[in-house]
Design an enzyme around this catalytic site. Structure first.
Site, PDB file in Angstrom:
ATOM      1  N   LYS A  31      60.502  -3.022   6.641  1.00 11.60           N
ATOM      2  CA  LYS A  31      61.608  -3.837   6.141  1.00 11.60           C
ATOM      3  C   LYS A  31      62.839  -3.468   6.967  1.00 11.60           C
ATOM      4  O   LYS A  31      63.765  -2.831   6.486  1.00 11.60           O
ATOM      5  CB  LYS A  31      61.817  -3.616   4.641  1.00 11.60           C
ATOM      6  CG  LYS A  31      60.917  -4.538   3.813  1.00 11.60           C
ATOM      7  CD  LYS A  31      61.231  -4.449   2.348  1.00 11.60           C
ATOM      8  CE  LYS A  31      61.701  -5.765   1.772  1.00 11.60           C
ATOM      9  NZ  LYS A  31      60.698  -6.833   1.833  1.00 11.60           N
ATOM     10  N   GLU A  85      52.646 -14.947   7.251  1.00 12.17           N
ATOM     11  CA  GLU A  85      53.485 -14.897   6.043  1.00 12.17           C
ATOM     12  C   GLU A  85      54.290 -16.176   5.953  1.00 12.17           C
ATOM     13  O   GLU A  85      54.245 -17.009   6.863  1.00 12.17           O
ATOM     14  CB  GLU A  85      54.478 -13.732   6.120  1.00 12.17           C
ATOM     15  CG  GLU A  85      53.860 -12.385   6.209  1.00 12.17           C
ATOM     16  CD  GLU A  85      54.895 -11.308   5.950  1.00 12.17           C
ATOM     17  OE1 GLU A  85      55.617 -11.394   4.943  1.00 12.17           O
ATOM     18  OE2 GLU A  85      54.990 -10.383   6.762  1.00 12.17           O
TER      19      GLU A  85
HETATM   20  C1  PLP Z   1      59.928  -7.757   1.276  1.00 17.19           C
HETATM   21  C2  PLP Z   1      59.031  -8.688   1.995  1.00 17.19           C
HETATM   22  C3  PLP Z   1      57.885  -9.241   1.383  1.00 17.19           C
HETATM   23  C4  PLP Z   1      57.536  -9.004  -0.065  1.00 17.19           C
HETATM   24  O1  PLP Z   1      57.282  -7.682  -0.374  1.00 17.19           O
HETATM   25  P1  PLP Z   1      57.359  -7.209  -1.908  1.00 17.19           P
HETATM   26  O2  PLP Z   1      57.051  -5.763  -1.844  1.00 17.19           O
HETATM   27  O3  PLP Z   1      56.339  -7.976  -2.652  1.00 17.19           O
HETATM   28  O4  PLP Z   1      58.732  -7.508  -2.359  1.00 17.19           O
HETATM   29  C5  PLP Z   1      57.069 -10.043   2.152  1.00 17.19           C
HETATM   30  N1  PLP Z   1      57.355 -10.330   3.437  1.00 17.19           N
HETATM   31  C6  PLP Z   1      58.456  -9.833   4.050  1.00 17.19           C
HETATM   32  C7  PLP Z   1      58.705 -10.171   5.474  1.00 17.19           C
HETATM   33  C8  PLP Z   1      59.326  -9.003   3.353  1.00 17.19           C
HETATM   34  O5  PLP Z   1      60.408  -8.522   3.959  1.00 17.19           O
END
Ligand code: PLP
Length: 349
Positions: A189, A225
């Site tokens: 992240k 995604e």
């Molecule tokens: C935060 C995020 C998610 C979702 O993750 P969670 O842990 O379910 O909140 C999915 N894809 C990306 C690119 C993210 O930054």
């Protein structure tokens, strides 16, 4: 830990029946500095501006990572976090990849617990509402050399969140840009992952879509995604999603949905899923649902998929009949302590 309390809470200005995501920040924030190899002087103080040097490495070389998690109340006012250890571990795996210092479990846990106890009244009581928690870590060393910083700031801020009513999304299968590459930072992240997605997303929005369905960077033929959500396809009674490899964000919501689905006897396939297979199934009307998931939205279903200037529409079924709604409700019920938590995911604060 030093606590500086706010003199006048802003809570009375909030109408909890009318909150959207991120429009109300809670009264306090957690703040801690990393210097000389150590995290020191954690403090909770009124939410407000911070001062850093314009030379801070975060502004120039982008050492910045974050997490997203939520605190929920049940109807008795008990406060719960959802799988917080997963966020803690992911924060540190992002930190490692961006050459930033790790956070100790006690610093993360104590900071978070204390902040939530002080700002407890900011956690909404209503089902489907929560307090969104944003821990983040930035490089604060004031020098311009392109090296990892020696100084950092770790903070936690909170904002009210509501996700119960969402509009279905129009999504474009991306054929040019990528959010993630082999060997890159797609699984972290990192703030930069978001920055690089804004331009292609704006282009998709100008073409009439809400979000992008990201595909692999080398061939654009496998789905990864959607926007900043993990994505699921419900086709012929199979729930299909991309494997949690180094190019996708290993979402906690994704993981939880897979576990719940399996327990409910739904077949889940974590596999590479190609754009051509998706288009084939869309043409044959075999795709029942597509939905994205993540902490902020929980689950949000799609209504339209765009690919090479053609649009494909998903069946318009009532929410009550949607597997995505069933899974969302199950998850919210666990989060809000409405049903048993057979997996041990709720963490009472
Ligand atoms: C935060 C995020 C998610 C979702 O993750 P969670 O842990 O379910 O909140 C999915 N894809 C990306 C690119 C993210 O930054």
């Amino acid at each position: 830990m030093i606590i500086e309390n706010i003199s006048h809470s802003r809570i009375d200005k909030i109408d909890f029946n009318d909150i959207s995501f991120g429009n109300h920040y809670s009264d306090h924030m957690f703040y801690c500095k990393f210097e000389n190899g150590k995290w020191k002087n954690p403090i909770i103080k009124p939410f407000g501006d911070i001062t850093v040097s314009p030379l801070s490495l975060v502004f120039h070389y982008g050492q910045a990572i974050f997490e997203g998690m939520k605190a929920y109340k049940d109807k008795y006012g008990n406060v719960f976090l959802f799988r917080p250890l997963e966020n803690f571990n992911r924060l540190n795996s992002s930190a490692k990849r961006l050459e930033m210092p790790l956070i100790s479990k006690s610093l993360f846990r104590d900071g978070l617990k204390k902040l939530l106890s002080i700002d407890k009244k900011w956690i909404p009581n209503n089902y489907g509402q929560s307090l969104y928690i944003r821990p983040f870590l930035i490089a604060s060393d004031g020098k311009l050399s392109a090296n990892p910083s020696k100084k950092y700031i770790f903070m936690i801020i909170c904002t009210t969140a509501s996700n119960y009513y969402l509009t279905p999304l129009k999504v474009k299968i991306e054929q040019k840009y990528s959010r993630s590459a082999d060997g890159g930072i797609g699984f972290t992240k990192a703030a930069g992952n978001y920055a690089s997605s804004f331009y292609p997303t704006r282009i998709a929005q100008e073409e009439g879509y809400d979000q992008i369905l990201w595909t692999d960077s080398s061939t654009h033929s496998f789905i990864e995604e959607s926007g900043t959500m993990n994505v699921f396809f419900y086709i012929k009674n199979n729930l299909i999603t991309a494997p949690a490899n180094k190019k996708i964000l290993n979402g906690i919501t994704r993981k939880s949905i897979i576990t719940i689905a399996k327990k409910e006897g739904i077949k889940v396939k974590e596999c590479n899923f190609s754009v051509s297979e998706l288009i084939y199934n869309l043409r044959k009307n075999l795709v029942k649902e597509i939905f994205g998931c993540g902490t902020a939205v929980v689950v949000n279903h799609f209504k339209k998929i765009g690919y090479k200037f053609k649009n494909y529409y998903l069946p318009n079924i009532s929410n009550k009949k949607r597997i995505s709604f069933f899974l969302k409700k199950n998850l919210l019920d666990i989060q809000h302590n409405v049903i048993n938590d057979p997996f041990g995911w709720r963490f009472k604060v």
